[in-house]
Design an enzyme around this catalytic site. Structure first.
Site, PDB file in Angstrom:
ATOM      1  N   ARG A 286      -2.221  -9.517  -3.266  1.00 59.92           N
ATOM      2  CA  ARG A 286      -1.448 -10.756  -3.245  1.00 59.92           C
ATOM      3  C   ARG A 286      -0.590 -10.832  -1.981  1.00 59.92           C
ATOM      4  NH1 ARG A 286       0.877 -11.090  -8.390  1.00 59.92           N
ATOM      5  NH2 ARG A 286      -0.849 -12.388  -9.073  1.00 59.92           N
ATOM      6  N   GLY A 287      -0.013  -9.713  -1.553  1.00 63.99           N
ATOM      7  CA  GLY A 287       0.818  -9.716  -0.361  1.00 63.99           C
ATOM      8  C   GLY A 287       0.050 -10.156   0.870  1.00 63.99           C
TER       9      GLY A 287
END
Length: 347
Positions: A286-287
């Site tokens: 997700r980052g």
């Protein structure tokens, strides 16, 4: 009755990183919100509430309180009309209106029913029809859901937010009778770290994270006092004086929203994003994705059609502080750029 005015976003002194994070989420809601951390009195709540004046307009289906887009499927539109006691018009007669994107505030003490909405079970049993009272998640669809002191939310409300944020849908259920409606929102939270931290599951749902502190420059602190005094003395006049700046900012946001789809990012820059995430021990992907979206949004905000190295660096500083792997009881690392630089120097 005297009108209450909101302190203008453009009149806030300093706190540029916080203001940028909020603006980026207006341009691109897919960034998934921002967590603003800092002590009391640093304009956190003021900045979020001030967004109301610079938010763009969107098309919504009129007559129902769900902020549905005109291209929503007919079955969802029909159900939303029915559960609020209205007959579904002919699809060609459905009225579309322009409404500003809303900032919906979720109080810390809100009950689950207030957040999710309530279902009239008695009416369902007697008439065989669903009737609901929409909650805050219905009002926040396609808008901003703001939670002050988000770290103090009850666990059951946190669970509701996590489910809705993950699925983009809110479900109201009681005694086997249920109704679901779209609930895609940008989550904005403010908190004082001294009052406790967030659950990791909720922390990860915020796309960006910024830390704000008191302004150190004496001249700027004087400006804060002067502007606040002027606002409290005559809110209408003060807001009028800042209207031109607010309009210019709103126009720039609209232009960036239109440009975003044309912004490109090279594979080389994507590889740099992946390496940055690996170097600081970010779990999952997700980052990486949030950094990519943020960098493209920064480029659009600056009026450019391609992402540069500076855009990546700024996106990393906003998207990684709350994702860096930490030891138990270790404080959040807010200066990720310095952390990456130190690791590069030792390698």
């Amino acid at each position: 009755m005297k009108k209450n005015y909101t302190y203008p976003f453009t009149a806030i002194v300093g706190q540029e990183e916080m203001k940028l994070a909020l603006i980026l989420n207006i341009i691109n809601p897919a960034i998934s919100g921002v967590l603003i951390r800092g002590e009391k009195g640093t304009a956190k709540s003021t900045a979020v509430r001030a967004l109301a004046d610079i938010l763009p307009e969107i098309e919504v289906i009129a007559g129902i309180p769900f902020n549905l887009a005109p291209d929503e499927d007919d079955e969802t539109i029909r159900e939303c009309f029915t559960v609020t006691g209205h007959a579904m018009p002919d699809p060609d007669d459905v009225e579309v209106a322009m409404h500003k994107v809303q900032v919906v505030e979720l109080p810390v003490g809100a009950t689950e029913d207030r957040v999710v909405g309530t279902l009239d079970l008695e009416h369902a049993l007697k008439a065989g029809e669903k009737r609901i009272e929409p909650g805050l998640l219905a009002a926040a669809h396609r808008g901003i859901l703001y939670v002050d002191e988000v770290n103090l939310l009850d666990d059951h409300v946190v669970d509701v937010l996590l489910d809705s944020a993950a699925m983009g849908v809110n479900t109201i259920e009681r005694e086997g009778v249920s109704f679901s409606h779209p609930a895609r929102f940008t989550l904005v939270g403010t908190m004082n770290p001294e009052e406790g931290e967030l659950r990791p599951q909720l922390l990860d749902r915020f796309g960006l994270c910024v830390h704000v502190g008191g302004i150190a420059n004496p001249q700027d602190r004087v400006t804060v006092m002067e502007r606040r005094f002027a606002f409290e003395e005559d809110q209408e006049r003060f807001c009028g004086e800042w209207q031109r700046e607010s309009s210019k900012l709103a126009e720039r946001i609209v232009a960036a929203r239109e440009l975003y789809a044309s912004v490109t990012i090279s594979r080389e820059h994507l590889l740099g994003i992946a390496k940055s995430c690996l170097e600081v021990g970010v779990d999952g992907h997700r980052g990486d994705i949030i950094i990519m979206k943020t960098a493209k949004t920064i480029a659009a905000w600056e009026g450019r059609q391609s992402v540069g190295t500076d855009d990546i660096d700024r996106a990393v500083a906003l998207a990684l502080p709350h994702r860096v792997r930490r030891q138990p009881l270790q404080d959040m690392v807010m200066d990720v750029g310095s952390m990456l630089g130190a690791r590069c120097a030792t390698n």
